[in-house]
Design a protein around this motif. Structure first.
Motif, PDB file in Angstrom:
ATOM      1  N   GLU A   1       8.402  12.547  -4.170  1.00 27.01           N
ATOM      2  CA  GLU A   1       7.012  11.813  -3.845  1.00 27.01           C
ATOM      3  C   GLU A   1       6.291  11.752  -5.333  1.00 27.01           C
ATOM      4  O   GLU A   1       5.698  10.540  -5.566  1.00 27.01           O
ATOM      5  CB  GLU A   1       5.966  12.800  -3.340  1.00 27.01           C
ATOM      6  CG  GLU A   1       4.441  12.416  -2.850  1.00 27.01           C
ATOM      7  CD  GLU A   1       3.867  13.033  -2.033  1.00 27.01           C
ATOM      8  OE1 GLU A   1       2.519  12.653  -1.705  1.00 27.01           O
ATOM      9  OE2 GLU A   1       4.279  14.028  -1.337  1.00 27.01           O
TER      10      GLU A   1
ATOM     11  N   TRP B   1       5.367   4.943   1.353  1.00 24.22           N
ATOM     12  CA  TRP B   1       5.859   6.237   1.629  1.00 24.22           C
ATOM     13  C   TRP B   1       5.445   6.857   2.718  1.00 24.22           C
ATOM     14  O   TRP B   1       4.329   6.652   3.284  1.00 24.22           O
ATOM     15  CB  TRP B   1       5.031   7.275   0.270  1.00 24.22           C
ATOM     16  CG  TRP B   1       5.388   8.729   0.477  1.00 24.22           C
ATOM     17  CD1 TRP B   1       4.828   9.806   1.163  1.00 24.22           C
ATOM     18  CD2 TRP B   1       6.563   9.304  -0.276  1.00 24.22           C
ATOM     19  NE1 TRP B   1       5.273  10.953   0.848  1.00 24.22           N
ATOM     20  CE2 TRP B   1       6.655  10.649   0.180  1.00 24.22           C
ATOM     21  CE3 TRP B   1       7.875   8.709  -0.870  1.00 24.22           C
ATOM     22  CZ2 TRP B   1       7.245  11.547  -0.221  1.00 24.22           C
ATOM     23  CZ3 TRP B   1       8.693   9.733  -1.155  1.00 24.22           C
ATOM     24  CH2 TRP B   1       8.600  11.018  -0.969  1.00 24.22           C
TER      25      TRP B   1
ATOM     26  N   THR C   1      -1.213  -4.092  -5.137  1.00 23.81           N
ATOM     27  CA  THR C   1      -1.325  -2.883  -4.354  1.00 23.81           C
ATOM     28  C   THR C   1      -2.852  -2.701  -3.894  1.00 23.81           C
ATOM     29  O   THR C   1      -2.935  -1.526  -3.301  1.00 23.81           O
ATOM     30  CB  THR C   1      -0.927  -1.381  -5.266  1.00 23.81           C
ATOM     31  OG1 THR C   1      -1.670  -1.515  -6.350  1.00 23.81           O
ATOM     32  CG2 THR C   1       0.487  -1.653  -5.981  1.00 23.81           C
TER      33      THR C   1
ATOM     34  N   GLN D   1       5.482   8.104  -6.857  1.00 23.68           N
ATOM     35  CA  GLN D   1       4.091   7.936  -7.460  1.00 23.68           C
ATOM     36  C   GLN D   1       4.279   7.213  -8.746  1.00 23.68           C
ATOM     37  O   GLN D   1       3.341   6.280  -8.917  1.00 23.68           O
ATOM     38  CB  GLN D   1       3.417   9.304  -7.244  1.00 23.68           C
ATOM     39  CG  GLN D   1       2.042   8.814  -7.826  1.00 23.68           C
ATOM     40  CD  GLN D   1       1.034   8.447  -6.878  1.00 23.68           C
ATOM     41  OE1 GLN D   1       0.815   8.898  -5.879  1.00 23.68           O
ATOM     42  NE2 GLN D   1       0.457   7.331  -7.240  1.00 23.68           N
TER      43      GLN D   1
ATOM     44  N   PHE E   1       4.987   3.720  -8.028  1.00 24.45           N
ATOM     45  CA  PHE E   1       3.806   2.915  -7.521  1.00 24.45           C
ATOM     46  C   PHE E   1       2.823   2.509  -8.462  1.00 24.45           C
ATOM     47  O   PHE E   1       2.359   1.387  -8.429  1.00 24.45           O
ATOM     48  CB  PHE E   1       3.438   3.795  -6.416  1.00 24.45           C
ATOM     49  CG  PHE E   1       2.357   3.121  -5.761  1.00 24.45           C
ATOM     50  CD1 PHE E   1       2.402   2.133  -4.579  1.00 24.45           C
ATOM     51  CD2 PHE E   1       0.897   3.759  -5.734  1.00 24.45           C
ATOM     52  CE1 PHE E   1       1.422   1.573  -3.803  1.00 24.45           C
ATOM     53  CE2 PHE E   1      -0.083   2.845  -4.906  1.00 24.45           C
ATOM     54  CZ  PHE E   1      -0.033   2.191  -4.156  1.00 24.45           C
ATOM     55  N   THR E   2       2.495   3.255  -9.278  1.00 28.30           N
ATOM     56  CA  THR E   2       1.514   3.225 -10.447  1.00 28.30           C
ATOM     57  C   THR E   2       1.940   2.163 -11.340  1.00 28.30           C
ATOM     58  O   THR E   2       1.059   1.638 -12.059  1.00 28.30           O
ATOM     59  CB  THR E   2       1.124   4.291 -11.092  1.00 28.30           C
ATOM     60  OG1 THR E   2       2.196   5.079 -11.614  1.00 28.30           O
ATOM     61  CG2 THR E   2       0.120   5.359  -9.928  1.00 28.30           C
TER      62      THR E   2
ATOM     63  N   ARG F   1       0.811  -1.140   0.083  1.00 23.20           N
ATOM     64  CA  ARG F   1      -0.023  -0.030  -0.213  1.00 23.20           C
ATOM     65  C   ARG F   1       0.981   1.443   0.173  1.00 23.20           C
ATOM     66  O   ARG F   1       1.860   1.138   0.281  1.00 23.20           O
ATOM     67  CB  ARG F   1      -1.085   0.022   1.042  1.00 23.20           C
ATOM     68  CG  ARG F   1      -1.844  -1.107   1.209  1.00 23.20           C
ATOM     69  CD  ARG F   1      -2.283  -1.109   2.708  1.00 23.20           C
ATOM     70  NE  ARG F   1      -3.459  -2.161   3.126  1.00 23.20           N
ATOM     71  CZ  ARG F   1      -3.456  -2.731   4.053  1.00 23.20           C
ATOM     72  NH1 ARG F   1      -2.924  -2.365   5.430  1.00 23.20           N
ATOM     73  NH2 ARG F   1      -4.363  -3.698   4.442  1.00 23.20           N
ATOM     74  N   TRP F   2       0.317   2.246  -0.387  1.00 25.73           N
ATOM     75  CA  TRP F   2       0.883   3.537  -0.484  1.00 25.73           C
ATOM     76  C   TRP F   2       1.569   3.989   0.778  1.00 25.73           C
ATOM     77  O   TRP F   2       2.768   4.233   1.153  1.00 25.73           O
ATOM     78  CB  TRP F   2       0.195   4.638  -0.977  1.00 25.73           C
ATOM     79  CG  TRP F   2       0.802   6.154  -1.088  1.00 25.73           C
ATOM     80  CD1 TRP F   2       0.555   7.027  -0.030  1.00 25.73           C
ATOM     81  CD2 TRP F   2       1.520   6.531  -1.922  1.00 25.73           C
ATOM     82  NE1 TRP F   2       1.302   8.184  -0.498  1.00 25.73           N
ATOM     83  CE2 TRP F   2       2.113   7.845  -1.543  1.00 25.73           C
ATOM     84  CE3 TRP F   2       2.267   6.157  -3.243  1.00 25.73           C
ATOM     85  CZ2 TRP F   2       2.974   8.612  -2.278  1.00 25.73           C
ATOM     86  CZ3 TRP F   2       3.460   7.046  -3.687  1.00 25.73           C
ATOM     87  CH2 TRP F   2       3.598   7.957  -3.345  1.00 25.73           C
TER      88      TRP F   2
END
Length: 213
Positions: free
Chosen positions: A197, A136, A212, A201, A204-205, A131-132
């Motif tokens: 960040e 982060w 996720t 991101q 992450f994507t 998870r985000w």
């Protein structure tokens, strides 16, 4: 793949003290990191490596910190998991389990452990959801160690999947040469592209949506 401590030390020092801003580059810490690398490269007893967040701590009424057991609200590496899946540190007289646990931990030691796993072509299991919030740190505005591990694993020949929807994400090697060629320097190259960040991101994507969720 590292076959000598001299090569390992040279690459660690080349990464620099800005990148390794803790005590990683002290001679003793480099020795510990290389020992951990050697043990991880030889493979774990169970044939898998466990990555993820450590369990949370809370301060009790007496002022002492106590560990919060892992649960569905915060899946993590807890003491029960360490007992079941065994641990690995720099002591060659001790077993090589699936979870890194060293009193002499450093960021370099963690990177060395991950590289050893890559060079052993081990299967990585994520004890914490991708998870985000696990990857982060919004307070410190930086990636977590788990995020750093995810970057290393996915950058060097591994594919993330979730074989069982209700269980953990798993990374399996699909390109052995890419995994074996990973080094501290190439790992650094991948990490520094995701330090902000916005940049993280993008990373992450790029992860499979199934892992996720």
């Amino acid at each position: 793949m590292y076959t000598s401590q001299e090569d390992f030390t040279r690459d660690a020092q080349s990464c620099g003290s800005t990148y390794y801003s803790d005590s990683s580059l002290q001679p003793q810490k480099i020795n510990v990191a290389y020992a951990i690398y050697q043990k991880a490269k030889a493979g774990s007893l169970l044939g898998i490596t466990i990555v993820g967040r450590l369990q949370l701590k809370t301060q009790g009424a007496d002022g002492q910190f106590v560990l919060i057991p892992s649960d569905e609200s915060f899946p993590s590496i807890d003491e029960d998991m360490k007992k079941n899946l065994l641990t690995l540190d720099e002591d060659f007289n001790q077993q090589s389990g699936s979870i890194l646990s060293s009193e002499n931990w450093s960021l370099l030691a963690n990177d060395a452990w991950l590289l050893g796993g890559l060079h052993a072509l081990t299967e990585f299991h994520f004890a914490s959801p991708l998870r985000w919030s696990n990857l982060w740190d919004d307070n410190k505005k930086r990636i977590s160690v788990t995020a750093r591990e995810a970057i290393g694993i996915t950058s060097f020949g591994y594919q993330l999947t979730r074989p069982q929807p209700k269980l953990e994400a798993v990374a399996v090697c699909v390109n052995e040469q890419a995994a074996i060629n990973a080094s501290l320097l190439t790992y650094k190259e991948k990490v520094i592209t995701s330090l902000t960040e916005d940049a993280f991101q993008q990373f992450f994507t790029s992860l499979p949506r199934e892992v996720t969720k």
